[in-house]
Write an enzyme that holds these catalytic residues in place. Structure first.
Site, PDB file in Angstrom:
ATOM      1  N   LEU A 108     -12.148  -8.194   3.351  1.00 33.97           N
ATOM      2  CA  LEU A 108     -13.253  -8.282   4.428  1.00 33.97           C
ATOM      3  C   LEU A 108     -14.380  -8.275   3.605  1.00 33.97           C
ATOM      4  CD1 LEU A 108     -11.683  -5.132   6.517  1.00 33.97           C
ATOM      5  CD2 LEU A 108     -11.217  -7.487   6.910  1.00 33.97           C
ATOM      6  N   ASN A 175      -6.083  -2.943  -2.794  1.00 32.47           N
ATOM      7  CA  ASN A 175      -6.927  -2.060  -3.579  1.00 32.47           C
ATOM      8  C   ASN A 175      -7.718  -1.085  -2.753  1.00 32.47           C
ATOM      9  OD1 ASN A 175      -8.705  -3.877  -2.067  1.00 32.47           O
ATOM     10  ND2 ASN A 175      -9.847  -4.548  -3.910  1.00 32.47           N
TER      11      ASN A 175
END
Length: 194
Positions: A108, A175
């Site tokens: 994103l 992550n």
């Protein structure tokens, strides 16, 4: 509202430039959003391209340097290309790849989440979910060609495909946990399927 006078002032010219945006996106009001106009009027390359590799295979190439981060516009463009691929006569396979040899997709676009307007944030999350649903549910056989890294949303794009092929030296994974961000509730299904 800024976008409405522009559409009215330029008439079909702007509507023609915005024709790549799927009807669903336009119905949500994004086509009249001022945030889309700078990119639509840009002379830079397309955010993604769809090419015919063989009579039955199409290749969707992500092209948003430097790392193919998923903005509202990028998500809408990729979704539109998936729908275009589905409507291509004879197409049975869609390969998703990156123009970059080092990064498939970094996930994103974090600038979308930094002090956004409420409508844009809502549109952004809807576009991201629409992208993953379009890729996950397409009737085409989907293959991700991963050169380089595919963290976070890039990993989700890969998991949404039927098959994944990765070059050595790359990495893939989420992550979000390291950053203290909760992954979407629908994420376990693609993980379990893979």
């Amino acid at each position: 509202f800024f976008g409405t006078p522009i559409i009215c002032a330029f008439g079909s010219c702007v509507r023609d430039m915005l024709s790549f945006i799927p009807r669903r996106v336009a119905s949500r009001g994004w086509a009249t959003s001022p945030s889309l106009l700078p990119r639509c009027l840009s002379t830079s390359p397309e955010l993604c391209t769809l090419t015919t590799t063989s009579p039955t295979t199409l290749t969707l190439t992500l092209n948003r340097p430097p790392v193919n981060s998923l903005s509202l516009e990028m998500a809408a463009a990729v979704t539109a290309k998936i729908k275009e691929a589905e409507s291509t006569p004879g197409a049975t396979c869609l390969i998703v790849e990156s123009h970059s040899p080092k990064v498939f997709c970094a996930g994103l676009d974090i600038t979308e989440m930094h002090e956004p307007s409420s409508p844009r944030l809502t549109d952004f999350w809807s576009a991201i979910q629409d992208l993953f649903l379009a890729l996950y549910t397409t009737p085409l056989t989907t293959v991700t060609s991963i050169r380089g890294h595919a963290p976070a949303g890039g990993c989700l794009l890969c998991l949404s495909c039927d098959y994944r092929v990765m070059t050595s030296g790359g990495s893939i994974g989420l992550n979000e946990a390291r950053l203290g961000i909760a992954a979407p509730y629908w994420l376990p299904h693609p993980f379990a399927r893979t």
